[in-house]
Design an enzyme around this catalytic site. Structure first.
Site: not given
Ligand code: NAD
Length: 351
Positions: A80, A180-182, A184
């Protein structure tokens, strides 16, 4: 704790610090393991408050990638990178190209892709300096945004959990709470609605909630109320650390299946969930769809092949749940053991 203490603590192979005075680039690349293949992991662009915070984050995230790739059965190690800075103001071509040169200097031991704060367009700049950058735009022959693949893999993992708990892969009529509805979360909720699930969503951003309600016809609750929504499955698709001593007692579900990385605040929280009779599908197993998708670029991207492999997360999840049952451990422990076994057995071939 000194830098070398931190690096050796979890057995990292190599950590590289990069700098470019003109653009202000400050980056850290952490290679946790190359036992199974090159260390693939995204580049996070984030305004860390200190260099130490950035180092701790990149070490933690790169180790997680080793387990994610191994559990998904990919010939990849774990790595990373982080770039310290505000993605809203510090991004420019020179910075990404200077960063691309640092990546290139590792000769393919580390392969980068997009992550929080970086985009497919940023990958294009990096690509001008190195071949070791994936996740380029579809128009450039790349695999593009990994989020739809992550959502698809999450659905496969969810089906495996449903079969394990309720003896059927049928999702119609199941009730889910999605935090969370970003990128993904929205794609995942769309898939759930297509499967005729009943979905309750929340998001810290009002406009994201409104979009989900208007376009997908789902219900919504305030962010603080999502944990206590009475449902079959809770799906965290926002932040890490959200399964903790505060939230776990509030949960009113039978399983947790979500895309967020590092959902468990601590390992004790896996026991806390088990103690409440809630099945926790390990995040690094069910959220591997994006990694599987980008990995396919190494062979010349084929969407058909990539999606086939992403759907394989059904079998991967089912296998881990069976091992957990057979060995009498939590699924997260079973998944780690499976990954470690594979690193030991297959990884030793390369030596
Ligand atoms: P995103 O930033 O597009 O979406 C996250 C959403 O969560 C945002 O809409 C944000 O407003 C919301 N949010 C933040 N804090 C919240 C809170 N306290 N309560 C409710 N909502 C909150 O990110 P994404 O790409 O959709 O990723 C979601 C999660 O999945 C992250 O943890 C990410 O690391 C993980 N993940 C993503 C991918 C991928 O392919 N994008 C792959 C693997 C894992």
């Amino acid at each position: 704790m000194g830098v070398f203490d931190r690096i050796t603590d979890h057995g990292h192979e190599q950590v590289v610090f990069g700098h470019d005075a003109v653009s202000g680039l400050r980056c850290i690349i952490a290679i946790h393991s190359t036992a199974l293949g090159p260390a693939l992991g995204g580049t996070r662009f984030y305004p860390y408050e200190s260099e130490d915070e950035a180092l701790v984050d990149v070490l933690r995230l790169s180790r997680g990638m080793t387990y994610k790739a191994a559990a998904a059965g990919l010939d990849l190690g774990g790595g990373k990178a982080v770039i310290i800075g505000d993605p809203g103001s510090a991004k420019n071509e020179r910075l990404f190209r200077a960063y691309g040169r640092v990546v290139n200097s590792l000769g393919g031991r580390y392969i980068t892709a997009e992550d929080v704060g970086t985009t497919t367009e940023d990958m294009e700049y990096i690509r001008r300096e190195t071949q070791w950058a994936l996740g380029t735009p579809v128009a450039e022959g790349g695999s593009g945004d990994p989020s739809p693949a992550t959502a698809r893999g999450l659905l496969a993992g969810l089906r495996a959990v449903c079969r394990y708990l309720w003896g059927t892969v049928e999702l119609a009529g199941r009730r889910l709470a999605v935090q969370g509805v970003g990128k993904v979360g929205f794609a995942y909720v769309r898939l759930l609605v297509e499967q005729r699930c009943e979905v309750v969503v929340t998001d810290a951003r009002d406009e994201a909630v409104q979009k989900a309600v208007a376009e997908l016809g789902v219900q919504s609750v305030a962010p603080a109320d999502i944990f206590s929504v009475d449902c079959d499955v809770f799906s965290p698709c926002a932040l890490g650390g959200i399964l903790n001593p505060d939230t776990i007692p509030q949960l009113s579900c039978e399983a947790v299946v979500g895309s967020a990385n590092n959902q468990l605040a601590t390992r004790e929280d896996a026991q806390r969930l088990a103690g409440r009779g809630i099945l926790y599908a390990p995040d690094f197993v069910v959220n591997a769809g994006g990694l599987i998708n980008v990995y396919d670029e190494l062979r010349g991207y084929s969407r058909t092949r990539a999606m086939h492999r992403v759907d394989g997360l059904f079998d991967a999840t089912a296998r881990i749940l069976e091992i957990a049952r057979a060995e009498g451990v939590e699924p997260v422990t079973a998944a780690e053991r499976l990954a470690e076994r594979r690193i030991q057995e297959v990884g030793s071939l390369a030596r």
